[in-house]
Design an enzyme around this catalytic site. Sequence first.
Site, PDB file in Angstrom:
ATOM      1  N   LYS A 128      44.093  46.388  45.032  1.00 27.48           N
ATOM      2  CA  LYS A 128      43.813  44.956  44.895  1.00 27.48           C
ATOM      3  C   LYS A 128      43.787  44.284  46.264  1.00 27.48           C
ATOM      4  O   LYS A 128      42.947  43.411  46.521  1.00 27.48           O
ATOM      5  CB  LYS A 128      44.853  44.311  43.986  1.00 27.48           C
ATOM      6  N   GLN A 172      52.747  42.472  38.914  1.00 24.96           N
ATOM      7  CA  GLN A 172      52.310  43.813  38.551  1.00 24.96           C
ATOM      8  C   GLN A 172      53.156  44.366  37.411  1.00 24.96           C
ATOM      9  O   GLN A 172      54.379  44.400  37.487  1.00 24.96           O
ATOM     10  CB  GLN A 172      52.388  44.752  39.769  1.00 24.96           C
ATOM     11  N   ASP A 195      45.843  36.397  36.030  1.00 25.42           N
ATOM     12  CA  ASP A 195      45.890  37.536  35.107  1.00 25.42           C
ATOM     13  C   ASP A 195      45.620  37.100  33.670  1.00 25.42           C
ATOM     14  O   ASP A 195      45.326  37.932  32.813  1.00 25.42           O
ATOM     15  CB  ASP A 195      47.259  38.220  35.177  1.00 25.42           C
TER      16      ASP A 195
END
Length: 368
Positions: A128, A172, A195
Site C-alpha cells: 500500500k 490493518q 476502508d
Amino acid sequence: MASTLLSPDCSTSAITARHLIPLKRKLLPAAIQFVSFERSLSSPWSPSLCLSPSASKYRTVVSAADPGSMTTLDTTAKIIDGKLISQQIKDEVSAEVTRLREATGVVPGLAVILVGSRKDSQTYVRNKKKACEAVGIKSYEANLPEDCTESEVLRHIEEFNNEPSVHGILVQLPLPRHINEEKILAGVSIEKDVDGFHPLNIGRLAMQGRDPLFIPCTPKGCMELLHRYNIDIKGKRAVVIGRSNIVGMPVALLLQKANATVSMVHSYTKSPEDITRQGDIVISAAGVANLVRGSWLKPGAVVIDVGINPVDDTNSPRGYRLVGDVCYEEASKVASYITPVPGGVGPMTIAMLLSNTLLSAKRIHNFK
C-alpha cells in the site's frame, strides 16, 4: 456439504460512466449442448484439488433439457484483467492528485496503523505504501507492538483523525484477539474511513436513497470490474458466496443498488450449487479453495473470484500456489467472463483504496 466447506469470506465510486471501457460481449449460441460433470461416489473430493473435466473422477452426462448443467463452448471465458484495470485507475488517480496539488497545494495523505508483526499484514502495508508513492499520495505509518492496548490504538487513530494532512485512515486487519475490532473501526472518523468499515458507512450503504461516504475497497473493486467491462447488472440474477462484513455483505448491497436480484450463499445454505447455478453474475468470497465447480455455474455466467487460497504444490519453489474459490479450469469453459487468481480482484483492492483516499481529500477541501 455447505456447512463444512463454506466459511466467512476472506468501497460511492469516484469513477464515473465516462471512464468505462467499451467491450463487446460474446453472445452464447442459440443452440447449445449441455454437459454436466458428476463426481464419482467411490472416492472423496478435496476442495483443494481442482480436477480437469477429463479426470477419472468425473463422467460426462449429456442432457439438452437440464438447466443446471454446463455448456460446451468453442472458446473459454474472456478474462477480466484486474491488473490492467487497476493500472488504469492508478493512472487516473495520479492525474487527479497532480491536478489537486497544482490547484490547491494539497497532497492527499493516507495513514496506516499496523498492530503486531504478521508477515502477511506487513506485506500488505508495504504494498500500500508503494502504491501511494507511485500516484503521489503521501503515506503515514503507526507500527504498534502485538501486546499494545486498545487505548494505545485508539490514541493513534485520534491523532490521525485530528491531523489535517491525513485524509484517509486504514487499520490493518486482522487485529490481535485481545483488541475489539468493532470498537477500533468505530474510532476512525467517518470522513476519513477510506476502508469503508465504519458502522455509519455500512449503514448508509444498506439504506435505500442514501450513499456512504466510502465503499469498502474489495467490493468496490468487484463492481468497478463489472462496470469497466460493460457487463450489465440491472435486472440480472446475482449470487454472492460468503457474507462477511468485509466483502460478501457489502458487495451484495452494491449489487442490489445496481438493481440486480441478489441471493446469498453461506455456511447454512442448503444445496448451494443449485442456488449458485441461477446466477447471471457470481461473486465468490468464501475463502475455500476450488469450492465453486464448473457444474455450479449457469452457462454464460460472469464470475468474479475474490478468494485467495494457498494449496500445496510440490512443483512450486514456495511449496504452494494460490488459487481462488472457483475451479478456474472448469469454470472458464462455462462462464462468459471470469477473473483469474492471482491477477483479478486482488490488484483492484489497493487501486480502490487510492481512489477513496483521493475522494476524501477532494471532499474535505471541496475540490471538484
